[in-house]
Design a protein around this motif. Structure first.
Motif, PDB file in Angstrom:
ATOM      1  N   ILE A   1       1.290  11.090  15.044  1.00 46.63           N
ATOM      2  CA  ILE A   1       1.808  11.008  13.652  1.00 46.63           C
ATOM      3  C   ILE A   1       1.345  11.454  12.508  1.00 46.63           C
ATOM      4  O   ILE A   1       0.198  12.056  13.004  1.00 46.63           O
ATOM      5  CB  ILE A   1       1.623   9.116  13.222  1.00 46.63           C
ATOM      6  CG1 ILE A   1       0.308   8.913  13.306  1.00 46.63           C
ATOM      7  CG2 ILE A   1       2.537   8.299  14.237  1.00 46.63           C
ATOM      8  CD1 ILE A   1       0.079   7.403  12.742  1.00 46.63           C
ATOM      9  N   MET A   2       2.043  11.504  11.577  1.00 43.16           N
ATOM     10  CA  MET A   2       1.732  12.248  10.360  1.00 43.16           C
ATOM     11  C   MET A   2       1.515  10.848   9.035  1.00 43.16           C
ATOM     12  O   MET A   2       2.456  10.221   9.050  1.00 43.16           O
ATOM     13  CB  MET A   2       2.455  13.034   9.636  1.00 43.16           C
ATOM     14  CG  MET A   2       2.112  13.759   8.329  1.00 43.16           C
ATOM     15  SD  MET A   2       3.056  14.994   7.929  1.00 43.16           S
ATOM     16  CE  MET A   2       4.706  14.243   7.547  1.00 43.16           C
ATOM     17  N   ILE A   3       0.558  10.815   8.433  1.00 40.34           N
ATOM     18  CA  ILE A   3       0.432   9.880   7.434  1.00 40.34           C
ATOM     19  C   ILE A   3       0.380  10.464   6.018  1.00 40.34           C
ATOM     20  O   ILE A   3      -0.177  11.458   5.820  1.00 40.34           O
ATOM     21  CB  ILE A   3      -1.086   9.172   7.493  1.00 40.34           C
ATOM     22  CG1 ILE A   3      -1.101   8.343   8.952  1.00 40.34           C
ATOM     23  CG2 ILE A   3      -1.291   8.440   6.406  1.00 40.34           C
ATOM     24  CD1 ILE A   3      -2.418   7.403   8.901  1.00 40.34           C
ATOM     25  N   LYS A   4       1.222   9.950   4.944  1.00 37.74           N
ATOM     26  CA  LYS A   4       1.431  10.351   3.874  1.00 37.74           C
ATOM     27  C   LYS A   4       0.511   9.355   2.982  1.00 37.74           C
ATOM     28  O   LYS A   4       0.759   7.917   3.003  1.00 37.74           O
ATOM     29  CB  LYS A   4       2.845  10.419   3.028  1.00 37.74           C
ATOM     30  CG  LYS A   4       3.017  10.617   1.859  1.00 37.74           C
ATOM     31  CD  LYS A   4       4.367  10.398   1.297  1.00 37.74           C
ATOM     32  CE  LYS A   4       4.411  10.523  -0.188  1.00 37.74           C
ATOM     33  NZ  LYS A   4       5.829  10.074  -0.731  1.00 37.74           N
ATOM     34  N   THR A   5      -0.266   9.871   2.325  1.00 33.51           N
ATOM     35  CA  THR A   5      -1.264   9.021   1.515  1.00 33.51           C
ATOM     36  C   THR A   5      -0.998   9.228  -0.137  1.00 33.51           C
ATOM     37  O   THR A   5      -1.630  10.399  -0.434  1.00 33.51           O
ATOM     38  CB  THR A   5      -2.876   9.132   1.818  1.00 33.51           C
ATOM     39  OG1 THR A   5      -3.037   8.868   3.172  1.00 33.51           O
ATOM     40  CG2 THR A   5      -3.725   8.431   0.810  1.00 33.51           C
ATOM     41  N   SER A   6      -0.647   8.416  -0.814  1.00 35.06           N
ATOM     42  CA  SER A   6      -0.079   8.624  -2.196  1.00 35.06           C
ATOM     43  C   SER A   6      -1.642   8.631  -2.973  1.00 35.06           C
ATOM     44  O   SER A   6      -2.507   7.966  -2.682  1.00 35.06           O
ATOM     45  CB  SER A   6       0.904   7.448  -2.554  1.00 35.06           C
ATOM     46  OG  SER A   6       1.965   7.851  -2.002  1.00 35.06           O
ATOM     47  N   PRO A   7      -1.670   8.880  -4.317  1.00 37.27           N
ATOM     48  CA  PRO A   7      -2.490   8.887  -5.197  1.00 37.27           C
ATOM     49  C   PRO A   7      -3.014   7.268  -5.222  1.00 37.27           C
ATOM     50  O   PRO A   7      -2.088   6.421  -5.172  1.00 37.27           O
ATOM     51  CB  PRO A   7      -2.153   9.510  -6.309  1.00 37.27           C
ATOM     52  CG  PRO A   7      -0.920  10.337  -5.986  1.00 37.27           C
ATOM     53  CD  PRO A   7      -0.202   9.563  -4.868  1.00 37.27           C
ATOM     54  N   GLY A   8      -4.144   7.139  -5.480  1.00 35.90           N
ATOM     55  CA  GLY A   8      -4.593   5.757  -5.713  1.00 35.90           C
ATOM     56  C   GLY A   8      -5.202   4.766  -4.627  1.00 35.90           C
ATOM     57  O   GLY A   8      -5.458   3.664  -4.748  1.00 35.90           O
TER      58      GLY A   8
ATOM     59  N   MET B   1       1.029  -1.202   0.169  1.00 31.30           N
ATOM     60  CA  MET B   1      -0.145  -0.172  -0.128  1.00 31.30           C
ATOM     61  C   MET B   1       0.870   1.337   0.053  1.00 31.30           C
ATOM     62  O   MET B   1       2.201   1.327   0.273  1.00 31.30           O
ATOM     63  CB  MET B   1      -1.060  -0.042   1.255  1.00 31.30           C
ATOM     64  CG  MET B   1      -1.840   0.989   1.127  1.00 31.30           C
ATOM     65  SD  MET B   1      -3.098   0.922   2.082  1.00 31.30           S
ATOM     66  CE  MET B   1      -3.990  -0.661   2.194  1.00 31.30           C
ATOM     67  N   GLU B   2       0.420   2.480  -0.353  1.00 32.54           N
ATOM     68  CA  GLU B   2       1.246   3.663  -0.617  1.00 32.54           C
ATOM     69  C   GLU B   2       0.992   4.616   0.671  1.00 32.54           C
ATOM     70  O   GLU B   2       0.630   5.694   0.513  1.00 32.54           O
ATOM     71  CB  GLU B   2       0.681   4.259  -1.941  1.00 32.54           C
ATOM     72  CG  GLU B   2       0.749   3.472  -3.305  1.00 32.54           C
ATOM     73  CD  GLU B   2       2.100   3.145  -3.709  1.00 32.54           C
ATOM     74  OE1 GLU B   2       2.914   3.858  -3.669  1.00 32.54           O
ATOM     75  OE2 GLU B   2       1.936   2.081  -4.125  1.00 32.54           O
ATOM     76  N   ILE B   3       1.209   3.836   1.839  1.00 28.85           N
ATOM     77  CA  ILE B   3       1.242   4.672   2.750  1.00 28.85           C
ATOM     78  C   ILE B   3       2.285   4.604   3.438  1.00 28.85           C
ATOM     79  O   ILE B   3       3.107   3.928   3.565  1.00 28.85           O
ATOM     80  CB  ILE B   3       0.117   3.869   4.065  1.00 28.85           C
ATOM     81  CG1 ILE B   3      -1.354   4.025   3.470  1.00 28.85           C
ATOM     82  CG2 ILE B   3       0.100   4.746   5.426  1.00 28.85           C
ATOM     83  CD1 ILE B   3      -2.103   5.349   3.666  1.00 28.85           C
ATOM     84  N   GLU B   4       2.966   5.976   3.873  1.00 30.75           N
ATOM     85  CA  GLU B   4       3.996   6.368   4.776  1.00 30.75           C
ATOM     86  C   GLU B   4       3.735   7.031   6.247  1.00 30.75           C
ATOM     87  O   GLU B   4       2.768   7.911   6.140  1.00 30.75           O
ATOM     88  CB  GLU B   4       5.224   6.982   4.242  1.00 30.75           C
ATOM     89  CG  GLU B   4       5.523   6.084   2.970  1.00 30.75           C
ATOM     90  CD  GLU B   4       6.713   7.029   2.290  1.00 30.75           C
ATOM     91  OE1 GLU B   4       7.878   7.158   2.802  1.00 30.75           O
ATOM     92  OE2 GLU B   4       6.629   7.502   1.148  1.00 30.75           O
ATOM     93  N   LEU B   5       4.394   6.569   7.342  1.00 29.27           N
ATOM     94  CA  LEU B   5       4.042   7.125   8.325  1.00 29.27           C
ATOM     95  C   LEU B   5       5.302   7.956   9.178  1.00 29.27           C
ATOM     96  O   LEU B   5       6.390   7.666   8.974  1.00 29.27           O
ATOM     97  CB  LEU B   5       3.536   6.201   9.426  1.00 29.27           C
ATOM     98  CG  LEU B   5       2.685   5.272   9.444  1.00 29.27           C
ATOM     99  CD1 LEU B   5       2.504   4.298  10.652  1.00 29.27           C
ATOM    100  CD2 LEU B   5       1.400   6.137   9.109  1.00 29.27           C
TER     101      LEU B   5
END
Length: 142
Positions: free
Chosen positions: A91-98, A1-5
């Protein structure tokens, strides 16, 4: 999945709390700034689900707590990840497209959410698709 924390460092003293959310030299930041948004949401409210084809979002909960859900549709069962974000877990979450994503406010207090997007909002091309919050079932629990 395209999630980064990114775990946020919090500094608490007698005057209050300070924490840094996003830096230009963060490992997960791509260096493209579009806009910041702040949302104040009442207890129990679900925001989402929505999807972007081009936009990346960086999300954190400044006050209160939220359950953040990200979903990747697959040919089989969808891949679902959940995160508690806020005062109890900085935390901060980075959510990529898609990815389908959204959140639910936890507890009995409002939540204040900060979003940073890599593209400014364009009302002529919103880059946003929406689904019913229960499209993937009752996913709004920890």
């Amino acid at each position: 999945m395209e999630i980064e924390l990114k775990k946020l460092k919090s500094f608490i003293d007698k005057e209050g709390e300070l924490f840094e959310v996003l830096r230009s030299d963060d490992f997960l930041y791509e260096g493209k700034f579009g806009q910041n948004l702040v949302s104040i949401v009442k207890p129990g409210i679900i925001k989402g689900l929505h999807f972007h084809e081009k936009q990346t979002e960086y999300t954190t909960c400044i006050k209160g707590n939220i359950l953040y859900v990200a979903i990747k549709e697959t040919k089989g069962s969808p891949l679902i990840e959940k995160f508690q974000i806020g005062e109890s877990n900085r935390i901060m979450i980075k959510t990529s497209p898609g990815l389908w994503h959204g959140y639910k406010v936890l507890g009995n207090s409002e939540a204040v959410i900060l979003y940073t997007m890599n593209r400014p909002y364009d009302p002529k091309n919103t880059d946003t698709l929406e689904k019913d919050p229960y499209f993937f079932g009752d996913i709004w629990f920890l």
